[in-house]
Write a protein that holds these residues in place. Structure first.
Motif, PDB file in Angstrom:
ATOM      1  N   ARG A  18       0.802  -1.349   0.006  1.00  0.00           N
ATOM      2  CA  ARG A  18       0.144   0.087   0.059  1.00  0.00           C
ATOM      3  C   ARG A  18       0.967   1.387  -0.050  1.00  0.00           C
ATOM      4  NH1 ARG A  18      -5.261  -1.055   3.692  1.00  0.00           N
ATOM      5  NH2 ARG A  18      -5.633  -3.186   2.959  1.00  0.00           N
ATOM      6  N   GLY A  19       2.234   0.893   0.110  1.00  0.00           N
ATOM      7  CA  GLY A  19       3.088   2.177   0.066  1.00  0.00           C
ATOM      8  C   GLY A  19       3.542   2.707   1.142  1.00  0.00           C
ATOM      9  N   LEU A  20       3.144   2.132   2.240  1.00  0.00           N
ATOM     10  CA  LEU A  20       3.700   2.683   3.567  1.00  0.00           C
ATOM     11  C   LEU A  20       5.192   2.257   3.663  1.00  0.00           C
ATOM     12  CD1 LEU A  20       0.581   1.569   5.705  1.00  0.00           C
ATOM     13  CD2 LEU A  20       1.062   3.851   4.644  1.00  0.00           C
ATOM     14  N   SER A  21       5.964   3.077   4.478  1.00  0.00           N
ATOM     15  CA  SER A  21       7.385   2.481   4.755  1.00  0.00           C
ATOM     16  C   SER A  21       7.693   2.449   6.492  1.00  0.00           C
ATOM     17  CB  SER A  21       8.189   3.861   4.059  1.00  0.00           C
ATOM     18  OG  SER A  21       8.034   4.984   4.634  1.00  0.00           O
ATOM     19  N   ILE A  22       6.826   2.752   7.143  1.00  0.00           N
ATOM     20  CA  ILE A  22       7.062   2.731   8.677  1.00  0.00           C
ATOM     21  C   ILE A  22       5.970   1.641   9.053  1.00  0.00           C
ATOM     22  CG2 ILE A  22       6.969   3.898  10.694  1.00  0.00           C
ATOM     23  CD1 ILE A  22       8.068   6.256   9.346  1.00  0.00           C
ATOM     24  N   PHE A  23       6.280   0.760   9.916  1.00  0.00           N
ATOM     25  CA  PHE A  23       5.157  -0.053  10.456  1.00  0.00           C
ATOM     26  C   PHE A  23       5.609  -0.159  11.841  1.00  0.00           C
ATOM     27  CE2 PHE A  23       3.555  -4.321  11.742  1.00  0.00           C
ATOM     28  CZ  PHE A  23       2.456  -4.367  10.825  1.00  0.00           C
ATOM     29  N   ASN A  24       4.814   0.283  12.990  1.00  0.00           N
ATOM     30  CA  ASN A  24       4.747   0.269  14.242  1.00  0.00           C
ATOM     31  C   ASN A  24       4.572  -0.937  14.796  1.00  0.00           C
ATOM     32  OD1 ASN A  24       4.994   1.053  16.952  1.00  0.00           O
ATOM     33  ND2 ASN A  24       3.754   2.844  16.837  1.00  0.00           N
ATOM     34  N   LEU A  25       5.542  -1.675  15.533  1.00  0.00           N
ATOM     35  CA  LEU A  25       5.317  -2.573  16.282  1.00  0.00           C
ATOM     36  C   LEU A  25       5.226  -2.376  17.912  1.00  0.00           C
ATOM     37  CD1 LEU A  25       7.915  -5.072  14.322  1.00  0.00           C
ATOM     38  CD2 LEU A  25       5.473  -5.372  14.507  1.00  0.00           C
ATOM     39  N   GLY A  26       5.448  -1.048  18.166  1.00  0.00           N
ATOM     40  CA  GLY A  26       5.205  -0.947  19.383  1.00  0.00           C
ATOM     41  C   GLY A  26       6.397  -0.580  20.399  1.00  0.00           C
ATOM     42  N   LYS A  27       6.371  -0.441  21.631  1.00  0.00           N
ATOM     43  CA  LYS A  27       7.570  -0.136  22.506  1.00  0.00           C
ATOM     44  C   LYS A  27       8.807  -1.181  22.398  1.00  0.00           C
ATOM     45  CE  LYS A  27       8.909   1.380  26.955  1.00  0.00           C
ATOM     46  NZ  LYS A  27       8.360   1.632  28.439  1.00  0.00           N
ATOM     47  N   ILE A  28       9.972  -0.857  22.292  1.00  0.00           N
ATOM     48  CA  ILE A  28      10.914  -1.792  22.470  1.00  0.00           C
ATOM     49  C   ILE A  28      11.890  -1.218  23.610  1.00  0.00           C
ATOM     50  CG2 ILE A  28      12.852  -3.187  21.415  1.00  0.00           C
ATOM     51  CD1 ILE A  28      11.257  -2.852  18.745  1.00  0.00           C
ATOM     52  N   GLY A  29      11.973  -1.736  24.695  1.00  0.00           N
ATOM     53  CA  GLY A  29      12.963  -1.300  25.838  1.00  0.00           C
ATOM     54  C   GLY A  29      13.069   0.039  26.123  1.00  0.00           C
ATOM     55  N   PRO A  30      14.114   0.643  26.565  1.00  0.00           N
ATOM     56  CA  PRO A  30      15.348   0.002  26.886  1.00  0.00           C
ATOM     57  C   PRO A  30      15.485  -0.800  28.430  1.00  0.00           C
ATOM     58  CG  PRO A  30      15.551   2.175  27.551  1.00  0.00           C
ATOM     59  CD  PRO A  30      14.128   2.003  27.111  1.00  0.00           C
ATOM     60  N   ASN A  31      14.586  -0.749  29.147  1.00  0.00           N
ATOM     61  CA  ASN A  31      14.491  -1.554  30.292  1.00  0.00           C
ATOM     62  C   ASN A  31      13.527  -2.782  30.292  1.00  0.00           C
ATOM     63  OD1 ASN A  31      16.339   0.324  31.486  1.00  0.00           O
ATOM     64  ND2 ASN A  31      14.629   1.851  31.748  1.00  0.00           N
ATOM     65  N   PHE A  32      13.810  -3.928  30.465  1.00  0.00           N
ATOM     66  CA  PHE A  32      13.093  -4.958  30.640  1.00  0.00           C
ATOM     67  C   PHE A  32      12.789  -5.454  31.932  1.00  0.00           C
ATOM     68  CE2 PHE A  32      15.774  -4.926  26.613  1.00  0.00           C
ATOM     69  CZ  PHE A  32      14.521  -4.492  25.698  1.00  0.00           C
ATOM     70  N   PRO A  33      11.419  -5.300  32.378  1.00  0.00           N
ATOM     71  CA  PRO A  33      11.276  -5.871  33.784  1.00  0.00           C
ATOM     72  C   PRO A  33      11.190  -7.276  33.911  1.00  0.00           C
ATOM     73  CG  PRO A  33       9.241  -4.655  32.861  1.00  0.00           C
ATOM     74  CD  PRO A  33      10.540  -4.483  31.901  1.00  0.00           C
ATOM     75  N   SER A  34      11.108  -7.924  32.712  1.00  0.00           N
ATOM     76  CA  SER A  34      11.117  -9.429  32.724  1.00  0.00           C
ATOM     77  C   SER A  34      11.821 -10.018  31.739  1.00  0.00           C
ATOM     78  CB  SER A  34       9.641 -10.054  32.953  1.00  0.00           C
ATOM     79  OG  SER A  34       8.866  -9.715  31.539  1.00  0.00           O
ATOM     80  N   LYS A  35      12.135 -11.255  31.787  1.00  0.00           N
ATOM     81  CA  LYS A  35      12.763 -12.221  30.567  1.00  0.00           C
ATOM     82  C   LYS A  35      11.759 -12.204  29.453  1.00  0.00           C
ATOM     83  CE  LYS A  35      15.736 -14.888  28.499  1.00  0.00           C
ATOM     84  NZ  LYS A  35      16.147 -14.575  27.336  1.00  0.00           N
ATOM     85  N   LYS A  36      10.466 -12.169  29.756  1.00  0.00           N
ATOM     86  CA  LYS A  36       9.489 -12.467  28.696  1.00  0.00           C
ATOM     87  C   LYS A  36       9.613 -11.113  27.738  1.00  0.00           C
ATOM     88  CE  LYS A  36       4.618 -12.914  27.848  1.00  0.00           C
ATOM     89  NZ  LYS A  36       3.213 -13.001  28.524  1.00  0.00           N
ATOM     90  N   GLU A  37       9.437  -9.801  28.516  1.00  0.00           N
ATOM     91  CA  GLU A  37       9.453  -8.481  27.675  1.00  0.00           C
ATOM     92  C   GLU A  37      10.581  -8.382  27.053  1.00  0.00           C
ATOM     93  OE1 GLU A  37       8.011  -5.189  29.698  1.00  0.00           O
ATOM     94  OE2 GLU A  37       6.860  -6.375  30.777  1.00  0.00           O
TER      95      GLU A  37
END
Length: 66
Positions: A22-41
């Protein structure tokens, strides 16, 4: 023989291809770090990073009510 398949990758990958079509160049997957409260995150962040070679950070301005 049975294999472990990361089925969650497929819908995201299809969505990325559709956005690109569709011509889009940015895809937001949501927040990434920088601090991770758990191994899962931390693992979720690694999963998200696997879809891109270019990670952008967002700047937010938070206003407090007086």
């Amino acid at each position: 023989m049975e294999q472990k398949v990361a089925i969650g990758h497929y819908p995201i990958l299809v969505s990325i291809f559709e956005a690109k079509k569709r011509g889009l160049s940015i895809f937001n997957l949501g927040k990434i770090g920088p601090n991770f409260p758990s191994k899962k995150e931390e693992d979720i962040a690694l999963f998200k990073k696997g879809f891109s070679t270019n990670i952008r950070s967002k700047q937010h301005l938070i206003l407090k009510n007086s």
